[in-house]
Structure formats: C-alpha cells, structure tokens
Design a protein around this motif. Structure first.
Motif, PDB file in Angstrom:
ATOM      1  N   GLU A 168       0.832  -1.203   0.000  1.00 52.52           N
ATOM      2  CA  GLU A 168       0.000   0.000   0.000  1.00 52.52           C
ATOM      3  C   GLU A 168       0.867   1.254   0.000  1.00 52.52           C
ATOM      4  O   GLU A 168       0.580   2.221  -0.700  1.00 52.52           O
ATOM      5  CB  GLU A 168      -0.929   0.010   1.212  1.00 52.52           C
ATOM      6  CG  GLU A 168      -2.014  -1.041   1.165  1.00 52.52           C
ATOM      7  CD  GLU A 168      -2.767  -1.175   2.482  1.00 52.52           C
ATOM      8  OE1 GLU A 168      -2.523  -0.375   3.410  1.00 52.52           O
ATOM      9  OE2 GLU A 168      -3.597  -2.079   2.573  1.00 52.52           O
ATOM     10  N   LEU A 169       1.930   1.228   0.796  1.00 52.69           N
ATOM     11  CA  LEU A 169       2.830   2.378   0.849  1.00 52.69           C
ATOM     12  C   LEU A 169       3.513   2.597  -0.493  1.00 52.69           C
ATOM     13  O   LEU A 169       3.582   3.725  -0.984  1.00 52.69           O
ATOM     14  CB  LEU A 169       3.875   2.184   1.952  1.00 52.69           C
ATOM     15  CG  LEU A 169       3.377   2.340   3.380  1.00 52.69           C
ATOM     16  CD1 LEU A 169       4.450   1.911   4.372  1.00 52.69           C
ATOM     17  CD2 LEU A 169       2.942   3.769   3.655  1.00 52.69           C
ATOM     18  N   LEU A 170       4.015   1.517  -1.100  1.00 50.80           N
ATOM     19  CA  LEU A 170       4.693   1.661  -2.392  1.00 50.80           C
ATOM     20  C   LEU A 170       3.739   2.146  -3.473  1.00 50.80           C
ATOM     21  O   LEU A 170       4.146   2.847  -4.398  1.00 50.80           O
ATOM     22  CB  LEU A 170       5.342   0.337  -2.799  1.00 50.80           C
ATOM     23  CG  LEU A 170       6.590  -0.036  -2.011  1.00 50.80           C
ATOM     24  CD1 LEU A 170       7.038  -1.438  -2.361  1.00 50.80           C
ATOM     25  CD2 LEU A 170       7.712   0.960  -2.237  1.00 50.80           C
ATOM     26  N   ASN A 171       2.468   1.799  -3.354  1.00 51.47           N
ATOM     27  CA  ASN A 171       1.487   2.259  -4.337  1.00 51.47           C
ATOM     28  C   ASN A 171       1.218   3.755  -4.250  1.00 51.47           C
ATOM     29  O   ASN A 171       0.602   4.324  -5.157  1.00 51.47           O
ATOM     30  CB  ASN A 171       0.185   1.470  -4.211  1.00 51.47           C
ATOM     31  CG  ASN A 171       0.305   0.088  -4.800  1.00 51.47           C
ATOM     32  OD1 ASN A 171       1.114  -0.156  -5.690  1.00 51.47           O
ATOM     33  ND2 ASN A 171      -0.494  -0.833  -4.293  1.00 51.47           N
ATOM     34  N   THR A 172       1.680   4.418  -3.182  1.00 56.48           N
ATOM     35  CA  THR A 172       1.532   5.868  -3.088  1.00 56.48           C
ATOM     36  C   THR A 172       2.579   6.580  -3.943  1.00 56.48           C
ATOM     37  O   THR A 172       2.469   7.771  -4.179  1.00 56.48           O
ATOM     38  CB  THR A 172       1.637   6.372  -1.627  1.00 56.48           C
ATOM     39  OG1 THR A 172       2.954   6.119  -1.137  1.00 56.48           O
ATOM     40  CG2 THR A 172       0.597   5.713  -0.742  1.00 56.48           C
ATOM     41  N   LEU A 173       3.580   5.837  -4.387  1.00 55.88           N
ATOM     42  CA  LEU A 173       4.656   6.402  -5.209  1.00 55.88           C
ATOM     43  C   LEU A 173       4.383   6.160  -6.687  1.00 55.88           C
ATOM     44  O   LEU A 173       3.677   5.228  -7.046  1.00 55.88           O
ATOM     45  CB  LEU A 173       5.995   5.757  -4.843  1.00 55.88           C
ATOM     46  CG  LEU A 173       6.464   5.863  -3.399  1.00 55.88           C
ATOM     47  CD1 LEU A 173       7.748   5.059  -3.211  1.00 55.88           C
ATOM     48  CD2 LEU A 173       6.674   7.312  -3.007  1.00 55.88           C
ATOM     49  N   ASN A 174       5.003   6.976  -7.533  1.00 55.26           N
ATOM     50  CA  ASN A 174       4.926   6.675  -8.959  1.00 55.26           C
ATOM     51  C   ASN A 174       5.825   5.481  -9.252  1.00 55.26           C
ATOM     52  O   ASN A 174       6.641   5.079  -8.422  1.00 55.26           O
ATOM     53  CB  ASN A 174       5.294   7.898  -9.822  1.00 55.26           C
ATOM     54  CG  ASN A 174       6.728   8.352  -9.635  1.00 55.26           C
ATOM     55  OD1 ASN A 174       7.661   7.552  -9.576  1.00 55.26           O
ATOM     56  ND2 ASN A 174       6.920   9.656  -9.536  1.00 55.26           N
ATOM     57  N   ARG A 175       5.659   4.867 -10.388  1.00 56.14           N
ATOM     58  CA  ARG A 175       6.357   3.623 -10.736  1.00 56.14           C
ATOM     59  C   ARG A 175       7.878   3.781 -10.643  1.00 56.14           C
ATOM     60  O   ARG A 175       8.563   2.941 -10.101  1.00 56.14           O
ATOM     61  CB  ARG A 175       5.938   3.189 -12.147  1.00 56.14           C
ATOM     62  CG  ARG A 175       6.727   2.052 -12.736  1.00 56.14           C
ATOM     63  CD  ARG A 175       6.309   0.674 -12.419  1.00 56.14           C
ATOM     64  NE  ARG A 175       4.906   0.418 -12.620  1.00 56.14           N
ATOM     65  CZ  ARG A 175       4.276  -0.554 -11.999  1.00 56.14           C
ATOM     66  NH1 ARG A 175       4.934  -1.330 -11.178  1.00 56.14           N
ATOM     67  NH2 ARG A 175       3.011  -0.771 -12.188  1.00 56.14           N
ATOM     68  N   ARG A 176       8.414   4.893 -11.164  1.00 51.31           N
ATOM     69  CA  ARG A 176       9.865   5.093 -11.154  1.00 51.31           C
ATOM     70  C   ARG A 176      10.400   5.125  -9.731  1.00 51.31           C
ATOM     71  O   ARG A 176      11.374   4.448  -9.408  1.00 51.31           O
ATOM     72  CB  ARG A 176      10.214   6.398 -11.870  1.00 51.31           C
ATOM     73  CG  ARG A 176      11.719   6.693 -11.901  1.00 51.31           C
ATOM     74  CD  ARG A 176      12.045   8.107 -12.225  1.00 51.31           C
ATOM     75  NE  ARG A 176      11.694   8.934 -11.074  1.00 51.31           N
ATOM     76  CZ  ARG A 176      11.915  10.234 -10.999  1.00 51.31           C
ATOM     77  NH1 ARG A 176      12.448  10.877 -12.006  1.00 51.31           N
ATOM     78  NH2 ARG A 176      11.579  10.917  -9.928  1.00 51.31           N
ATOM     79  N   ASP A 177       9.760   5.913  -8.864  1.00 50.42           N
ATOM     80  CA  ASP A 177      10.238   6.039  -7.491  1.00 50.42           C
ATOM     81  C   ASP A 177      10.092   4.723  -6.719  1.00 50.42           C
ATOM     82  O   ASP A 177      10.971   4.355  -5.938  1.00 50.42           O
ATOM     83  CB  ASP A 177       9.496   7.171  -6.771  1.00 50.42           C
ATOM     84  CG  ASP A 177       9.859   8.542  -7.336  1.00 50.42           C
ATOM     85  OD1 ASP A 177      10.763   8.629  -8.189  1.00 50.42           O
ATOM     86  OD2 ASP A 177       9.221   9.531  -6.929  1.00 50.42           O
ATOM     87  N   ALA A 178       8.992   4.015  -6.932  1.00 47.16           N
ATOM     88  CA  ALA A 178       8.801   2.721  -6.263  1.00 47.16           C
ATOM     89  C   ALA A 178       9.880   1.742  -6.717  1.00 47.16           C
ATOM     90  O   ALA A 178      10.423   0.988  -5.900  1.00 47.16           O
ATOM     91  CB  ALA A 178       7.405   2.169  -6.554  1.00 47.16           C
ATOM     92  N   ASP A 179      10.207   1.749  -7.997  1.00 50.23           N
ATOM     93  CA  ASP A 179      11.268   0.867  -8.504  1.00 50.23           C
ATOM     94  C   ASP A 179      12.613   1.208  -7.865  1.00 50.23           C
ATOM     95  O   ASP A 179      13.378   0.312  -7.499  1.00 50.23           O
ATOM     96  CB  ASP A 179      11.381   0.976 -10.024  1.00 50.23           C
ATOM     97  CG  ASP A 179      10.277   0.237 -10.749  1.00 50.23           C
ATOM     98  OD1 ASP A 179       9.529  -0.522 -10.096  1.00 50.23           O
ATOM     99  OD2 ASP A 179      10.150   0.439 -11.972  1.00 50.23           O
ATOM    100  N   ILE A 180      12.900   2.494  -7.715  1.00 52.55           N
ATOM    101  CA  ILE A 180      14.168   2.915  -7.111  1.00 52.55           C
ATOM    102  C   ILE A 180      14.242   2.429  -5.664  1.00 52.55           C
ATOM    103  O   ILE A 180      15.262   1.874  -5.238  1.00 52.55           O
ATOM    104  CB  ILE A 180      14.348   4.450  -7.207  1.00 52.55           C
ATOM    105  CG1 ILE A 180      14.613   4.849  -8.666  1.00 52.55           C
ATOM    106  CG2 ILE A 180      15.478   4.935  -6.298  1.00 52.55           C
ATOM    107  CD1 ILE A 180      14.589   6.352  -8.921  1.00 52.55           C
TER     108      ILE A 180
END
Length: 182
Positions: free
Chosen positions: A124-136
């Motif tokens: 849920e927390l990672l889903n608050t980020l855009n794809r690029r930032d979550a991947d990083i």
C-alpha cells in the motif's frame, strides 16, 4: 557479484554451461523474486515468475548482447513475465460465491498473518509512489543496489536517482504516518 560477472555467466549459459546457469540463478534469484513481487503483488505469482524468468534466461541467453547490463536484461524478462502473469491471474472472487468461513483466518495469532499484513502495508505504501520512485526504492532496499548502480541500471544520472530516492522516502514516511492515524 559485479555486472561483468553476470554478463559472463549469461554468455556461458548461452553455450550450455549448467554450472554457470546455476550460479546465475543463485546470484539473481532474490532480485528477480522481489522485482516480480512488485509487479504481481502475490508471492505465489512471484515464485512462478521467478521460475518462468529463468526458463527464458536459459532459452534466450544466446540473444543477450554482452555490451548491455545482464542484470537489467534478466529483470526486464522478469518484468514482462510478471505483468503477463498478473493479467492472466486477475480473477475477482465474488463475495456471494465465497462462504463466510472461508474469509476467517484459521490461526489469528499466526506470525504468517502478521507477515502478510506487514507486506500488504508495504505494498500500500509503495502504491503511493509513482512507478519510477517505487522501482528505485525496491532496487535499493529489496535488491540491495547502490544509488550509483540504480542510476546505471535505469540509465539515469546519479543525482536524479539520489533526489528521487530521498523524495520517495519522505513520501513513504508521510503515507505511513497517515495510515497510523485512527
């Protein structure tokens, strides 16, 4: 393991070297699993994607271009496999077709349920980020790459990756604080 070593293992695998393939699997097993988990959202699917990815690595290793990043090549295969697996597995269970007893946890004190809950919160927390930032964030913490390695892997400047990572961590902290409030 350094990047040229991964590249060398892929090239040896292309020539049918089973020991090199086994070493490649040992080296990339966790990064592929966690990367697949990010796209699938399911541990079972991530396990399937892990296996499918290495079947493809074995069969497609001859098409690997050694001037590229072996790690990125394998993670790209995993990403495509994960996206396809998720699409194939998107079946929604109707609550009308589910017995109420099926929805009750079998062992409410189980540490497994706590672990699942913690992973759900992380998702849920990672889903608050855009794809690029979550991947990083995932590449940094789940796979263990340095920011310099992430920059090379993503074809980005190190400063941009550093800024995106720090920004993502701040967003995650704020999102976590919002989740903790009653």
């Amino acid at each position: 393991m350094t990047q040229p070593s991964i590249n060398a293992l892929i090239l040896q695998t292309a020539h049918g070297d089973r020991e090199a393939f086994a070493q490649l699997y040992q080296t990339m097993q966790k990064p592929v699993y966690y990367y697949a988990l990010r796209f699938c959202g399911s541990h079972d699917l991530a396990e399937d994607v892990l296996q499918d990815t290495f079947v493809s690595v074995w069969s497609k290793s001859g098409s690997f271009v050694p001037s590229g990043s072996g790690r990125a090549w394998i993670l790209t295969i995993a990403k495509h496999k994960a996206i396809n697996a998720r699409k194939q597995n998107q079946r929604v269970l109707s609550l009308e077709d589910t017995d109420a007893e099926d929805l009750q946890p079998r062992d409410p004190d189980s540490s497994l349920l706590d672990a699942i809950d913690a992973k759900t919160t992380l998702g849920e927390l990672l889903n608050t980020l855009n794809r690029r930032d979550a991947d990083i964030v995932l590449l940094r913490h789940a796979i263990g790459l340095t920011l310099t390695e992430i920059a090379a892997e993503k074809g980005m400047k190190r400063g941009t990756v550093f800024w995106a990572y720090n920004s993502a961590i701040k967003k995650l902290r704020k999102a976590h604080e919002r989740m903790e409030r009653p």
